[in-house]
Design an enzyme around this catalytic site. Structure first.
Site, mmCIF file in Angstrom:
data_model
loop_
_atom_site.group_PDB
_atom_site.id
_atom_site.type_symbol
_atom_site.label_atom_id
_atom_site.label_comp_id
_atom_site.label_asym_id
_atom_site.label_seq_id
_atom_site.Cartn_x
_atom_site.Cartn_y
_atom_site.Cartn_z
ATOM 1 N N ASP A 1 15.525 31.762 66.097
ATOM 2 C CA ASP A 1 14.285 31.114 65.676
ATOM 3 C C ASP A 1 14.163 29.816 66.462
ATOM 4 O O ASP A 1 15.108 29.021 66.518
ATOM 5 C CB ASP A 1 14.335 30.825 64.170
ATOM 6 C CG ASP A 1 12.991 30.391 63.605
ATOM 7 O OD1 ASP A 1 11.996 30.449 64.342
ATOM 8 O OD2 ASP A 1 12.954 29.997 62.432
ATOM 9 N N ALA A 2 13.027 29.566 67.065
ATOM 10 C CA ALA A 2 12.842 28.343 67.846
ATOM 11 C C ALA A 2 12.960 27.112 66.963
ATOM 12 O O ALA A 2 12.610 27.135 65.780
ATOM 13 C CB ALA A 2 11.484 28.361 68.546
ATOM 14 N N LYS B 1 13.596 8.696 67.622
ATOM 15 C CA LYS B 1 12.860 7.433 67.670
ATOM 16 C C LYS B 1 13.816 6.257 67.637
ATOM 17 O O LYS B 1 14.728 6.210 66.810
ATOM 18 C CB LYS B 1 11.892 7.347 66.484
ATOM 19 C CG LYS B 1 10.824 8.432 66.498
ATOM 20 C CD LYS B 1 9.964 8.401 65.253
ATOM 21 C CE LYS B 1 8.929 9.526 65.291
ATOM 22 N NZ LYS B 1 8.128 9.591 64.065
ATOM 23 N N PHE C 1 23.420 38.238 59.054
ATOM 24 C CA PHE C 1 22.959 37.010 59.699
ATOM 25 C C PHE C 1 23.931 36.717 60.850
ATOM 26 O O PHE C 1 24.749 35.814 60.770
ATOM 27 C CB PHE C 1 22.930 35.871 58.677
ATOM 28 C CG PHE C 1 22.325 34.576 59.155
ATOM 29 C CD1 PHE C 1 21.816 34.414 60.424
ATOM 30 C CD2 PHE C 1 22.264 33.485 58.289
ATOM 31 C CE1 PHE C 1 21.273 33.215 60.849
ATOM 32 C CE2 PHE C 1 21.720 32.279 58.686
ATOM 33 C CZ PHE C 1 21.228 32.144 59.957
ATOM 34 N N HIS D 1 21.289 24.724 62.460
ATOM 35 C CA HIS D 1 19.919 25.201 62.273
ATOM 36 C C HIS D 1 19.095 24.803 63.497
ATOM 37 O O HIS D 1 19.270 23.706 64.041
ATOM 38 C CB HIS D 1 19.330 24.586 61.001
ATOM 39 C CG HIS D 1 17.969 25.087 60.663
ATOM 40 N ND1 HIS D 1 16.828 24.614 61.290
ATOM 41 C CD2 HIS D 1 17.545 26.025 59.773
ATOM 42 C CE1 HIS D 1 15.771 25.232 60.801
ATOM 43 N NE2 HIS D 1 16.171 26.091 59.877
ATOM 44 N N ARG E 1 11.115 18.663 62.051
ATOM 45 C CA ARG E 1 10.516 19.609 61.103
ATOM 46 C C ARG E 1 11.239 19.647 59.758
ATOM 47 O O ARG E 1 10.838 20.394 58.868
ATOM 48 C CB ARG E 1 10.484 21.017 61.705
ATOM 49 C CG ARG E 1 9.393 21.207 62.717
ATOM 50 C CD ARG E 1 8.988 22.650 62.855
ATOM 51 N NE ARG E 1 10.057 23.519 63.305
ATOM 52 C CZ ARG E 1 9.852 24.745 63.809
ATOM 53 N NH1 ARG E 1 8.629 25.218 63.895
ATOM 54 N NH2 ARG E 1 10.862 25.480 64.200
ATOM 55 N N LYS E 2 12.304 18.878 59.600
ATOM 56 C CA LYS E 2 13.067 18.922 58.354
ATOM 57 C C LYS E 2 13.120 17.551 57.698
ATOM 58 O O LYS E 2 14.166 17.067 57.275
ATOM 59 C CB LYS E 2 14.486 19.447 58.645
ATOM 60 C CG LYS E 2 14.518 20.923 59.002
ATOM 61 C CD LYS E 2 14.102 21.795 57.839
ATOM 62 C CE LYS E 2 14.073 23.276 58.175
ATOM 63 N NZ LYS E 2 12.908 23.656 58.986
ATOM 64 N N ASP F 1 8.540 4.339 61.413
ATOM 65 C CA ASP F 1 8.794 5.626 60.762
ATOM 66 C C ASP F 1 10.258 5.736 60.391
ATOM 67 O O ASP F 1 10.602 6.273 59.325
ATOM 68 C CB ASP F 1 8.446 6.783 61.712
ATOM 69 C CG ASP F 1 6.982 7.147 61.680
ATOM 70 O OD1 ASP F 1 6.291 6.725 60.746
ATOM 71 O OD2 ASP F 1 6.529 7.850 62.597
ATOM 72 N N GLU G 1 8.577 9.694 75.809
ATOM 73 C CA GLU G 1 8.404 8.489 76.603
ATOM 74 C C GLU G 1 9.531 7.507 76.303
ATOM 75 O O GLU G 1 10.012 7.431 75.173
ATOM 76 C CB GLU G 1 7.043 7.843 76.338
ATOM 77 C CG GLU G 1 6.719 7.600 74.885
ATOM 78 C CD GLU G 1 6.130 8.818 74.168
ATOM 79 O OE1 GLU G 1 5.865 9.842 74.832
ATOM 80 O OE2 GLU G 1 5.979 8.751 72.946
ATOM 81 N N LYS H 1 21.896 27.654 55.778
ATOM 82 C CA LYS H 1 20.983 26.972 54.866
ATOM 83 C C LYS H 1 21.555 27.057 53.453
ATOM 84 O O LYS H 1 22.278 28.011 53.124
ATOM 85 C CB LYS H 1 19.591 27.619 54.895
ATOM 86 C CG LYS H 1 18.926 27.628 56.249
ATOM 87 C CD LYS H 1 17.563 28.307 56.223
ATOM 88 C CE LYS H 1 16.518 27.414 55.631
ATOM 89 N NZ LYS H 1 15.145 27.976 55.780
ATOM 90 N N LYS I 1 10.467 1.850 65.921
ATOM 91 C CA LYS I 1 9.505 2.714 65.250
ATOM 92 C C LYS I 1 9.724 2.623 63.739
ATOM 93 O O LYS I 1 10.778 3.003 63.222
ATOM 94 C CB LYS I 1 9.670 4.168 65.698
ATOM 95 C CG LYS I 1 8.992 4.512 67.017
ATOM 96 C CD LYS I 1 9.633 3.898 68.214
ATOM 97 C CE LYS I 1 9.053 4.448 69.510
ATOM 98 N NZ LYS I 1 9.612 3.746 70.682
ATOM 99 N N GLU J 1 11.121 14.136 71.872
ATOM 100 C CA GLU J 1 10.996 15.403 71.143
ATOM 101 C C GLU J 1 11.769 16.490 71.888
ATOM 102 O O GLU J 1 11.829 16.487 73.117
ATOM 103 C CB GLU J 1 9.528 15.829 71.035
ATOM 104 C CG GLU J 1 8.577 14.730 70.600
ATOM 105 C CD GLU J 1 8.811 14.253 69.186
ATOM 106 O OE1 GLU J 1 9.454 14.982 68.409
ATOM 107 O OE2 GLU J 1 8.341 13.148 68.854
ATOM 108 N N ASP K 1 16.149 23.605 64.093
ATOM 109 C CA ASP K 1 15.490 22.307 64.043
ATOM 110 C C ASP K 1 16.497 21.164 64.084
ATOM 111 O O ASP K 1 16.247 20.111 64.682
ATOM 112 C CB ASP K 1 14.636 22.185 62.778
ATOM 113 C CG ASP K 1 13.479 23.165 62.755
ATOM 114 O OD1 ASP K 1 12.987 23.529 63.837
ATOM 115 O OD2 ASP K 1 13.080 23.583 61.657
ATOM 116 N N LYS K 2 17.649 21.376 63.461
ATOM 117 C CA LYS K 2 18.673 20.330 63.467
ATOM 118 C C LYS K 2 19.351 20.204 64.835
ATOM 119 O O LYS K 2 19.777 19.109 65.220
ATOM 120 C CB LYS K 2 19.709 20.613 62.379
ATOM 121 C CG LYS K 2 19.209 20.263 60.998
ATOM 122 C CD LYS K 2 19.163 18.755 60.837
ATOM 123 C CE LYS K 2 17.937 18.311 60.077
ATOM 124 N NZ LYS K 2 17.600 16.917 60.299
#
Length: 390
Positions: A242-243, A269, A234, A17, A248-249, A275, A58, A169, A273, A45, A19-20
């Site tokens: 798709d960018a 990260k 597909f 995918h 995002r997931k 998060d 960074e 998906k 971090k 990122e 994003d992945k």
């Protein structure tokens, strides 16, 4: 009191995918730095689109990690995922690396100095969750959504199925009775395929055996509704279709919506971090609470402030399933584990290159690896927790 009957749905996405793909590349950068310098700092990122990858962020680490080296590792990651299509090819894609030095002001707040312990890399709230719905102590819908896609990916990479592409998906709707999962009522699988002449019916014949293998026996009844490649075709997939962007997931990465999420992404990260590291710690503690039999469901929240070592608060919710007092549990958990950023990293051994493997099929519900990967999935606090409550 839980409703007698209800349905809950979670989705997953494959390693191909868009994003992945970005999560994988960002975590590949993290691993590259940690492999050379365990105390490296990375906030990375990635953007991916048609035959182009842009890496930005960074870092603080050794000069031996060059942009050229990171571009090379990026190509290897894309190749491992399986992209060799005209619009996104590991060998031909343009790869730009724009990493700069970490902010000195952030470093000043986070680094230890004098009598000041290392502080959190940012403010924020992190959640951990566990339940007894599956052997992995994960919610059933997200667990089975991941398993479907992992089986399809294994079949594609092994050559067992030659028509599957990297992008896919899944979505699973689980029926609950008296709070327990008992079956599946809706199954969605959309998978990229290499033969443009294949119909949705053809693709179902390919994927159905893997779906059935992923789910418990007897869970797919005659009334279950299947949605396999609902759009009909597909072929164009991945960043060419798709960018993609890192982070995002986050619901796919965690509990499929069955538990709260603090909002912070994990991939790209380093473990200073919170998060990432505090979310891992919260899962670790919640899983051990359930594994110890103190509750059948456990949600934990931690909160942090930038530059401050200790968590500002801890909150436990056992959802009415607890065998112990929640306020007392909060006290015990703070005693049983040092929840400062350094304490978390030390306890879970997080300063290692173990993150690229987390980028797909969930950060939780995985088997701990011998090299320290997925250490937050261990249940080695069970005896301590039981002893604490007599």
């Amino acid at each position: 009191m839980a409703r007698p009957v209800y349905h809950f749905t979670s989705e997953s996405v494959s390693e191909g995918h868009p994003d992945k793909v970005c999560d994988r590349i960002s975590d590949t950068v993290v691993d590259a730095y940690l492999a050379e310098m365990p105390e490296a700092r990375v906030a990375c990122e990635t953007l991916a689109t048609t035959n182009r990858v842009v890496i930005a962020g960074e870092v603080r680490g050794p000069a031996s990690i060059t942009n050229e080296y990171l571009a090379h590792l990026t190509r290897l990651a894309i190749k491992d995922i399986g992209y060799e299509q005209e619009g996104f090819h590991w060998a031909n894609a343009s790869i730009e690396v724009h990493l700069h030095a970490q902010s000195a002001h952030i470093a000043m707040g986070v680094d230890s100095s004098g009598n000041k312990d290392e502080g959190a890399g940012d403010q924020g709230i992190m959640f951990g969750y566990a339940c007894d719905e599956t052997p992995e102590l994960m919610p059933a819908p997200i667990s089975f959504s991941h398993k479907i896609l992992k089986l399809l990916a294994d079949a594609r990479k092994s050559g067992e199925s030659k028509v599957l592409g990297p992008d896919a998906k899944s979505q699973v709707t689980v029926r609950y009775e008296n709070g327990k999962p008992v079956g599946v009522t809706q199954i969605v699988v959309s998978t990229q395929h290499t033969d443009e002449h294949l119909s949705s019916h053809d693709i179902r014949s390919v994927v159905e055996p893997y779906v059935r293998k992923a789910l418990p026996e007897g869970w797919i009844g005659s009334d279950c509704v299947w949605h396999i490649n609902p759009t009909g075709k597909f072929v164009i997939g991945g960043p060419d279709g798709d960018a993609g962007l890192t982070g995002r997931k986050i619901i796919v990465d965690t509990y499929g919506g069955a538990a709260p999420h603090g909002g912070g992404a994990f991939s790209g990260k380093d473990p200073t971090k919170v998060d990432r590291s505090a979310a891992y710690a919260a899962r670790y503690l919640a899983k051990n609470v359930v594994a110890a039999g103190l509750a059948s469901r456990c949600t934990l929240q931690l909160s942090y402030a930038i530059g401050v070592a200790k968590p500002l608060s801890i909150y436990a919710d056992l959802h009415g399933t607890g065998e112990v007092d929640e306020a007392r549990l909060e006290e015990i958990l703070m005693q049983i584990m040092d929840l400062s950023p350094r304490g978390i990293r030390t306890k879970l051994g997080l300063n290692r290159p173990i993150y690229a493997r987390t980028a797909a099929y969930g950060h939780f519900g995985r088997e701990p690896d011998a090299d320290g990967g997925f250490s937050w999935e261990k249940t080695d606090l069970v005896s301590d927790l039981r002893s604490a409550f007599g």
